[in-house]
Design an enzyme around this catalytic site. Structure first.
Site, PDB file in Angstrom:
ATOM      1  N   GLY A 140     102.144  43.103   6.935  1.00 62.36           N
ATOM      2  CA  GLY A 140     102.080  41.864   7.144  1.00 62.36           C
ATOM      3  C   GLY A 140     102.152  41.323   8.584  1.00 62.36           C
TER       4      GLY A 140
ATOM      5  CG  HIS B  48     109.552  39.969   7.476  1.00 59.84           C
ATOM      6  ND1 HIS B  48     110.230  40.805   7.922  1.00 59.84           N
ATOM      7  CD2 HIS B  48     108.598  39.862   8.507  1.00 59.84           C
ATOM      8  CE1 HIS B  48     110.191  40.894   9.284  1.00 59.84           C
ATOM      9  NE2 HIS B  48     108.870  40.555   9.522  1.00 59.84           N
ATOM     10  CD  GLU B  49     104.904  39.007   7.339  1.00 60.95           C
ATOM     11  OE1 GLU B  49     104.982  38.240   8.292  1.00 60.95           O
ATOM     12  OE2 GLU B  49     104.981  40.289   7.356  1.00 60.95           O
TER      13      GLU B  49
ATOM     14  CB  CYS C 101     109.772  42.255  12.782  1.00 64.32           C
ATOM     15  SG  CYS C 101     108.898  40.909  13.132  1.00 64.32           S
ATOM     16  CG  LEU C 102     103.929  44.633  13.535  1.00 62.51           C
ATOM     17  CD1 LEU C 102     102.498  43.880  12.779  1.00 62.51           C
ATOM     18  CD2 LEU C 102     103.883  45.856  13.858  1.00 62.51           C
TER      19      LEU C 102
ATOM     20  CD  GLN D  75     104.650  38.427  13.153  1.00 63.32           C
ATOM     21  OE1 GLN D  75     104.176  38.470  12.059  1.00 63.32           O
ATOM     22  NE2 GLN D  75     105.148  39.644  13.419  1.00 63.32           N
TER      23      GLN D  75
ATOM     24  CG  HIS E 288     107.298  35.801  11.072  1.00 59.97           C
ATOM     25  ND1 HIS E 288     108.070  36.169  12.448  1.00 59.97           N
ATOM     26  CD2 HIS E 288     107.264  37.129  10.473  1.00 59.97           C
ATOM     27  CE1 HIS E 288     108.126  37.306  12.479  1.00 59.97           C
ATOM     28  NE2 HIS E 288     107.772  38.164  11.380  1.00 59.97           N
TER      29      HIS E 288
HETATM   30  O1  GNR Z   1     105.280  46.042   9.308  1.00 58.89           O
HETATM   31  C1  GNR Z   1     106.105  45.406   8.747  1.00 58.89           C
HETATM   32  N1  GNR Z   1     106.907  46.143   8.138  1.00 58.89           N
HETATM   33  C2  GNR Z   1     107.784  45.389   7.275  1.00 58.89           C
HETATM   34  C3  GNR Z   1     108.936  46.532   6.643  1.00 58.89           C
HETATM   35  C4  GNR Z   1     109.809  45.808   5.611  1.00 58.89           C
HETATM   36  C5  GNR Z   1     109.926  44.622   5.686  1.00 58.89           C
HETATM   37  C6  GNR Z   1     108.946  43.680   6.126  1.00 58.89           C
HETATM   38  C7  GNR Z   1     107.960  44.251   7.099  1.00 58.89           C
HETATM   39  S1  GNR Z   1     106.705  43.063   7.897  1.00 58.89           S
HETATM   40  C8  GNR Z   1     106.555  44.186   9.320  1.00 58.89           C
HETATM   41  C9  GNR Z   1     105.205  43.289  10.109  1.00 58.89           C
HETATM   42  C10 GNR Z   1     105.715  41.975  10.457  1.00 58.89           C
HETATM   43  O2  GNR Z   1     106.516  41.925  11.630  1.00 58.89           O
HETATM   44  N2  GNR Z   1     105.323  41.013   9.614  1.00 58.89           N
HETATM   45  O3  GNR Z   1     105.906  39.744  10.292  1.00 58.89           O
HETATM   46 NI    NI Z   2     107.549  40.259  11.129  1.00 57.94          NI
END
Ligand code: GNR
Ligand code: NI
Length: 172
Positions: free
Chosen positions: A46, A136-137, A94-95, A51, A140
């Site tokens: 995601g 999670h997104e 998270c990236l 980001q 952000h």
């Molecule tokens: O790549 C991602 N893996 C992930 C694993 C578990 C819960 C959420 C994520 S999102 C993350 C990519 C990212 O940072 N998205 O904002």
């Molecule tokens: Ni993230």
């Protein structure tokens, strides 16, 4: 399409609240194309626009396991309509918080209303990893990172580690 640079902690931009877009036009589609390519390049599932430094309420996602069968998803102006009271735990990463992982509890199911790649209004009922990833997104978009759910101590240790890595990377 182009790969854009992913912003990492600590960076104030990641704390910005993203703004809704007026609709899906060529600019938004170009941004989504770039975001998807950037996400695949970084092996993420995601990515939120902030980001890559763009404070718009746009998310791309692909949770498919099989790399030969891509299932890109696009969410513009997403709104969570319903959250289950039951929680599920996933190990999140998270990236924008590279190489750090933690188990996070979130509602196990949710419904999200959004515009798709073509600007059409959609409603998605999500569970499992999809539900976790959407939340999670969506965080952000509000300037929230998964490390914010950890204790102050754990969070500050992670941020310290990441800022150290940044300062050594700067001399190389
Ligand atoms: O790549 C991602 N893996 C992930 C694993 C578990 C819960 C959420 C994520 S999102 C993350 C990519 C990212 O940072 N998205 O904002
Ligand atoms: Ni993230």
């Amino acid at each position: 399409m182009a790969i854009r640079t992913i912003i990492t902690e600590p960076n104030k931009l990641l704390r910005q609240i993203s703004k809704p877009v007026n609709g899906v036009g060529k600019d938004e589609q170009k941004l989504m194309d770039d975001m998807l390519e950037t996400m695949y390049d970084a092996n993420g599932i995601g990515l939120a626009a902030i980001q890559v430094g763009v404070p718009k309420r746009i998310i791309v996602m692909d949770i498919s396991k099989d790399e030969t069968k891509k299932e890109p998803r696009y969410f513009v102006n997403p709104v969570i309509k319903n959250k289950d009271t039951e929680k599920a735990t996933y190990e999140e990463g998270c990236l924008s918080v590279p190489n750090q992982f933690a188990e996070i509890d979130r509602p196990c199911k949710c419904e999200v209303e959004y515009l798709d790649y073509h600007g059409e209004k959609k409603l998605l009922k999500a569970d499992g990893l999809l539900a976790t990833c959407i939340q999670h997104e969506m965080d952000h978009l509000e300037g929230i990172l998964f490390i914010d759910y950890l204790s102050k101590l754990k969070r500050s240790m992670i941020i310290k580690k990441l800022s150290k890595k940044k300062s050594t990377a700067a001399v190389l």
